[in-house]
Every structure is written in structure tokens, then in C-alpha cells.
Write an enzyme that holds these catalytic residues in place. Sequence first.
Site, mmCIF file in Angstrom:
data_model
loop_
_atom_site.group_PDB
_atom_site.id
_atom_site.type_symbol
_atom_site.label_atom_id
_atom_site.label_comp_id
_atom_site.label_asym_id
_atom_site.label_seq_id
_atom_site.Cartn_x
_atom_site.Cartn_y
_atom_site.Cartn_z
ATOM 1 N N CYS A 1 12.790 123.538 -12.842
ATOM 2 C CA CYS A 1 12.134 124.215 -11.702
ATOM 3 C C CYS A 1 12.152 125.722 -11.926
ATOM 4 O O CYS A 1 11.149 126.409 -11.710
ATOM 5 C CB CYS A 1 12.858 123.901 -10.398
ATOM 6 N N CYS B 1 17.958 123.406 -10.300
ATOM 7 C CA CYS B 1 17.124 122.621 -11.222
ATOM 8 C C CYS B 1 16.566 123.525 -12.315
ATOM 9 O O CYS B 1 15.750 124.407 -12.042
ATOM 10 C CB CYS B 1 16.024 121.941 -10.409
#
Length: 144
Positions: free
Chosen positions: A72, A69
Site C-alpha cells: 500500500c 501494509c
Amino acid sequence: MSDHLRVVCAHCATINRVLRDRLNAGARCGSCKEPLLPGRPIELTAANFDRHVAGNDLPLVVDFWAPWCGPCRMMAPAYERAAAQLATQARIAKLDTESEQGIATRFGIRSIPTLVAFRDGREVARQSGAMDLPGLLRWIGASA
Ligand SMILES: [Zn+2]
């Protein structure tokens, strides 16, 4: 208010009872002697997740994330700095939703990163989307 706080060791998951006044960066686990407040995000797994949710008297904040991600990964350095700054005020943790899918499903995590704040074993706040350091400190301060 109790003089003691329960703090779950980030290393061995032993629940330590620490005098509130003694809770500082030098505090060590009575069992494994590792620092109790490492000042960096605690890695949670199915093996220690419930213990950290239920066993910490400090508020617990969990970053549900995954290695693939992008947002993230972008947030990770700010999250690490937040963990260092808030070491004595909150338990800052992260959970890899890829390797721990059961917990992600249990909490109905649909997008990542999602931050969930717990107090006294219960979820008290949730926020999806990456934040910068000021945003993290503000949200954790207001929510956890
Ligand atoms: Zn320990």
C-alpha cells in the site's frame, strides 16, 4: 446528460452542484470555499463514506489500504499522481481499513491494497494488489 454535476466536497462533505463546463481545478466548494477538486486522494471515513459513494456524479475510486501494509505504501506515490492527473475525471479517495474496519468488513475487503470503483452509488469494479502509475491510469480509465 445534465448540465450539472454533483460533487461532494472533500473538506466539508457538502454536495455541490457544478456546471459541467465549470468543473476545473479552480472550482471551490460553495460552503467552505476549499478546492472541490484538490488533485490528491480524499480521505474517507465512516462519517463521509456513504455521502461520497452516493453524492458524486463523477466516478469514485477508493483505495482500501492500511499504514502497516508495505505494498500500500509503495503504491501511494503513484496513487497521488493518478489523483492529480484525473482530478476532473474521477474522485480518487482512500480508506484506512485499520481505523475504519466497519467499512472494510461491509465491503468484504480481504487483502490490501484493494481498489473499488463506484458509479451512481454502486460498486462497478474491484482490483486487488498494488499497481504502478500506468496500471492505475489504465484500470481507472477502464473501470470507473
Ligand atoms: Zn466544502
